[in-house]
Design a protein around this motif. Structure first.
Motif, PDB file in Angstrom:
ATOM      1  N   ASP B  44       0.831  -1.216   0.000  1.00  0.00           N
ATOM      2  CA  ASP B  44       0.000   0.000   0.000  1.00  0.00           C
ATOM      3  C   ASP B  44       0.856   1.253   0.000  1.00  0.00           C
ATOM      4  O   ASP B  44       0.918   1.975   1.000  1.00  0.00           O
ATOM      5  N   THR B  45       1.533   1.502  -1.098  1.00  0.00           N
ATOM      6  CA  THR B  45       2.325   2.724  -1.238  1.00  0.00           C
ATOM      7  C   THR B  45       2.389   3.096  -2.711  1.00  0.00           C
ATOM      8  O   THR B  45       2.246   2.228  -3.579  1.00  0.00           O
ATOM      9  N   ILE B 129       2.831  -2.992  -7.046  1.00  0.00           N
ATOM     10  CA  ILE B 129       3.074  -4.434  -7.081  1.00  0.00           C
ATOM     11  C   ILE B 129       4.585  -4.670  -7.157  1.00  0.00           C
ATOM     12  O   ILE B 129       5.270  -4.063  -7.978  1.00  0.00           O
ATOM     13  N   ALA B 130       5.072  -5.544  -6.298  1.00  0.00           N
ATOM     14  CA  ALA B 130       6.482  -5.945  -6.377  1.00  0.00           C
ATOM     15  C   ALA B 130       6.524  -7.403  -6.810  1.00  0.00           C
ATOM     16  O   ALA B 130       5.769  -8.233  -6.311  1.00  0.00           O
ATOM     17  N   PHE B 160      11.341 -13.941   1.083  1.00  0.00           N
ATOM     18  CA  PHE B 160      11.844 -12.657   0.593  1.00  0.00           C
ATOM     19  C   PHE B 160      10.870 -11.538   0.923  1.00  0.00           C
ATOM     20  O   PHE B 160      11.270 -10.468   1.388  1.00  0.00           O
ATOM     21  N   PHE B 161       9.577 -11.784   0.675  1.00  0.00           N
ATOM     22  CA  PHE B 161       8.595 -10.720   0.904  1.00  0.00           C
ATOM     23  C   PHE B 161       8.443 -10.384   2.386  1.00  0.00           C
ATOM     24  O   PHE B 161       8.147  -9.254   2.745  1.00  0.00           O
ATOM     25  N   LEU B 170       6.018  -1.905   5.587  1.00  0.00           N
ATOM     26  CA  LEU B 170       4.726  -2.006   4.900  1.00  0.00           C
ATOM     27  C   LEU B 170       4.307  -3.465   4.885  1.00  0.00           C
ATOM     28  O   LEU B 170       5.153  -4.360   4.868  1.00  0.00           O
ATOM     29  N   GLU B 171       3.012  -3.696   4.877  1.00  0.00           N
ATOM     30  CA  GLU B 171       2.525  -5.055   4.844  1.00  0.00           C
ATOM     31  C   GLU B 171       2.472  -5.570   3.409  1.00  0.00           C
ATOM     32  O   GLU B 171       2.073  -4.828   2.498  1.00  0.00           O
ATOM     33  N   ALA B 172       2.883  -6.818   3.204  1.00  0.00           N
ATOM     34  CA  ALA B 172       2.833  -7.409   1.861  1.00  0.00           C
ATOM     35  C   ALA B 172       1.539  -8.200   1.731  1.00  0.00           C
ATOM     36  O   ALA B 172       1.285  -9.131   2.500  1.00  0.00           O
ATOM     37  N   HIS B 173       0.689  -7.812   0.777  1.00  0.00           N
ATOM     38  CA  HIS B 173      -0.580  -8.530   0.560  1.00  0.00           C
ATOM     39  C   HIS B 173      -0.469  -9.431  -0.653  1.00  0.00           C
ATOM     40  O   HIS B 173       0.158  -9.070  -1.643  1.00  0.00           O
TER      41      HIS B 173
END
Lengths: 139, 175
Positions: B44-45, B129-130, B160-161, B170-173
């Motif tokens: 969320d960035t 998105i990463a 990794f995430f 930041l939270e990874a969704h």
């Protein structure tokens, strides 16, 4: 089998062996420039080069490639796929007029440059799906 | 004599100058959507440069060196060399040697390549998105390349995430 046919088979084999290119001949090797460019190039109806480059990176990732080099000023991306074999590919994007982009890809499979049209056709099909645009053949 | 002719043909075939490319090399595989989900997370960035820099920091934490970076396109590529010895493989080589099979080469070192691509989220204007991918080249004790492959173990991506998430605060969704 006669002695003559033995000599024939032997000569043919040696001829085939020497038929492979010498070391220096690879430096400037390549097929017909016109034909190669036409099978390696497509035009797209878009003038957003950065977006096209992003889509190219996404497509190469979908196909299992990792980007080795990327230059957004020049519009080039080089990527490598490792899957029991190695494919290394460079893709360039340059403007064609005000409303189109020319995308050219060239790839090598292990030690051999790919000059067959089908792999490029497959690549541009995959790219078309990512950019939601049709890839046009270029004369 | 007949065998000799056959041998000539086989040798000529082996040195043939045109190898064939696997038919699916440039086609999207049926699992490409699943692969993309496995390799991607939503953050969320909208500050993608910060996300990319956090990725660089995580890669440095793990001992990778950057090979390429391009902030405009949101790309980082890094690699590191590491040990690749495998106990089971060495045990196998010892057994072969004991049976008189001679010295069998075993895997010795590997180069791990990782790429991180950060992009806008086309379905949501509030997030980015990463996506990462891992590749590996393995050399054996004779210095020959014994394996080239793409790593698809979900644990690697998850791991990794988790690190990236901590580094970027930041939270990874899942996407």
């Amino acid at each position: 089998m006669t002695k003559n046919s033995f000599i024939f088979a032997f000569t043919v084999t040696i001829a085939l062996l020497t038929g492979c290119a010498s070391q220096n001949s690879h430096v400037l090797a390549g097929g017909s420039q016109v034909e190669l460019r036409s099978i390696q190039t497509r035009s797209f109806d878009s003038n957003d080069r950065t977006k096209m480059l992003r889509s190219i990176v996404a497509t190469t990732q979908d196909l299992g490639f990792i980007v080795d080099k990327a230059d957004s000023d020049l519009g080039t991306v080089t990527a490598t796929k490792l899957s029991g074999y190695q494919i290394r590919m460079t893709i360039t994007v340059r403007p064609k007029g005000d409303s189109q982009l020319l995308v050219r890809a060239n790839a090598t499979y292990n030690l051999q440059a790919i000059e067959d049209p089908q792999p490029y056709q497959d690549f541009f099909n995959s790219l078309s799906k990512a950019v939601f645009l049709t890839a046009h053949n270029v004369d | 004599m007949k065998n000799f002719t056959l041998l000539c043909v086989i040798i000529a075939g082996l040195v043939g100058c045109t190898p064939t490319i696997p038919k699916d090399a440039f086609k999207l595989s049926p699992t490409s959507l699943e692969d993309r989900q496995l390799q991607s997370r939503k953050f969320d960035t909208l500050d993608r440069k910060v996300l990319l820099a956090s990725g660089a920091a995580v890669l440095q934490d793990m001992g990778y060196a950057l090979d390429e970076s391009n902030a405009t396109l949101g790309i980082l590529t890094a690699s590191k060399k590491a040990d690749a010895t495998d106990g089971a493989q060495i045990a196998g080589a010892v057994v072969v040697a004991l049976l008189g099979g001679g010295a069998m080469p075993v895997d010795k070192e590997q180069k791990i390549r990782i790429s991180l691509v950060v992009n806008e989220n086309l379905s949501d204007s509030e997030s980015s998105i990463a996506r990462i991918s891992f590749q590996r080249i393995v050399w054996n004790t004779q210095g020959q390349i014994s394996r080239v492959e793409t790593l698809k173990e979900p644990d690697l991506y998850q791991g990794f995430f988790e690190k990236l998430s901590k580094s970027a605060f930041l939270e990874a969704h899942l996407i």
